[in-house]
Design an enzyme around this catalytic site. Structure first.
Site, short mmCIF file in Angstrom:
data_model
loop_
_atom_site.label_atom_id
_atom_site.label_comp_id
_atom_site.label_asym_id
_atom_site.label_seq_id
_atom_site.Cartn_x
_atom_site.Cartn_y
_atom_site.Cartn_z
N THR A 79 1.05 -1.06 -0.15
CA THR A 79 0.05 -0.09 -0.01
C THR A 79 0.78 1.23 0.07
O THR A 79 1.50 1.50 1.02
CB THR A 79 -0.88 0.00 1.46
OG1 THR A 79 -1.80 -1.15 1.17
CG2 THR A 79 -1.71 1.26 1.04
N LYS A 154 -7.06 1.69 -2.81
CA LYS A 154 -6.82 1.22 -1.55
C LYS A 154 -6.90 2.30 -0.64
O LYS A 154 -7.20 2.06 0.64
CB LYS A 154 -5.42 0.48 -1.78
CG LYS A 154 -5.04 -0.14 -0.25
CD LYS A 154 -5.88 -1.33 0.12
CE LYS A 154 -5.28 -1.57 1.63
NZ LYS A 154 -4.00 -2.09 1.88
N LYS A 222 -0.74 5.15 8.70
CA LYS A 222 0.17 5.69 7.43
C LYS A 222 -0.76 5.69 6.43
O LYS A 222 -0.60 6.63 5.59
CB LYS A 222 1.18 4.69 7.41
CG LYS A 222 1.91 4.78 5.92
CD LYS A 222 1.47 3.78 4.85
CE LYS A 222 1.72 2.51 5.19
NZ LYS A 222 1.19 1.55 3.93
#
Length: 271
Positions: A79, A154, A222
């Site tokens: 990701t 995502k 994150k």
């Protein structure tokens, strides 16, 4: 592990070589570097913790680029932000290879069970060649178009998930402070329009304040940060996600970064 069980020939490499031991004992070959892995395989699948790690494995010494050649495929399931994905794509294709980004929706248990959702974008021929492996790793694969679309999808998915978990933990904390049984709240939520597997799965952990890491909080924070940066780039207001991100940052500062992301409850309702 699922690929080995289904008869695929697998070579593995990890920055921490000890993490390969279980797969090697199950029949995988172990490479000494990312370069060797790419040179030895027609298609290489990578999953790294964050943009910095994904870039280091590609551009660093003994990395992916050193082993890349004409026609080889590199599928990055990390990701990362769209900018990082685009840089890796440019480097891989510049070295004659093909690139596919394929971040996944799902954490540790879906990965073990082969129930991930794969969000792919980039080289369509590589997507088609990767499908047999994707069908083992996941329950559904999407081809979303040009490089960047998978990364964006995502980030949107994880932003929604993180915001939902933040609101859920606030609700659990408020219920407790109001003298309500948290178990009763879980049941009420399960019977209404907002019922979802995440509340059912994480509710008992919140009640017990035990948070074994299926998806570490530091990775959720994150992803919130990267999603907010995407919003800044596109001039899209994201006030709910921004507020949730502050709570994740607080939980991380309190030392819960390696715990499951449901441990954001510890920032919402400190002991």
């Amino acid at each position: 592990g699922n690929l080995l069980k289904q008869g695929f020939e697998v070579m593995v490499w990890n920055r921490d070589s000890s993490k390969c031991a279980e797969l090697v004992s199950a029949g995988a070959k172990q490479a000494s570097s990312a370069e060797e892995c790419v040179k030895s395989c027609d298609i290489t699948f990578a999953m790294l913790a964050d943009p910095a790690a994904a870039s280091a494995v590609v551009f660093g010494p003994g990395g992916v680029l050193a082993g890349m050649g004409t026609g080889k495929g590199y599928v990055d399931m990390s990701t990362v932000d769209p900018t990082t994905s685009a840089k890796i794509c440019e480097a891989v294709t510049g070295a004659g290879g093909r690139f596919l980004e394929a971040p996944v929706s799902g954490s540790k248990k879906p990965a073990i069970d082969g129930q991930l959702v794969i969000l792919a974008a980039g080289d369509e021929s590589l997507y088609k060649e990767s499908l047999p492996a994707f069908e083992v790793m996941g329950k559904k694969s999407f081809y979303l178009g040009a490089t960047g679309a998978g990364a964006n999808m995502k980030l949107v998915v994880n932003m929604v998930m993180g915001s939902m978990m933040g609101a859920f933990c606030e609700g659990m904390a408020l219920a407790e402070k109001a003298g309500l049984e948290q178990s009763a709240l879980l049941e009420v939520l399960s019977l209404g329009a907002i019922t979802n597997p995440m509340f059912t799965l994480k509710g008992p952990s919140v009640m017990a304040r035990t948070f074994p890491p299926a998806f570490p909080l530091k990775h959720q924070q994150k992803d919130m940060r990267l999603a907010l940066a995407l919003g800044d780039d596109l001039n899209q207001p994201l006030p709910v996600a921004a507020a949730a991100n502050e709570t994740y940052k607080q939980a991380k500062a309190l030392g819960f970064g390696d715990n499951d992301f449901a441990s954001v409850y510890n920032a919402t309702n400190p002991k």
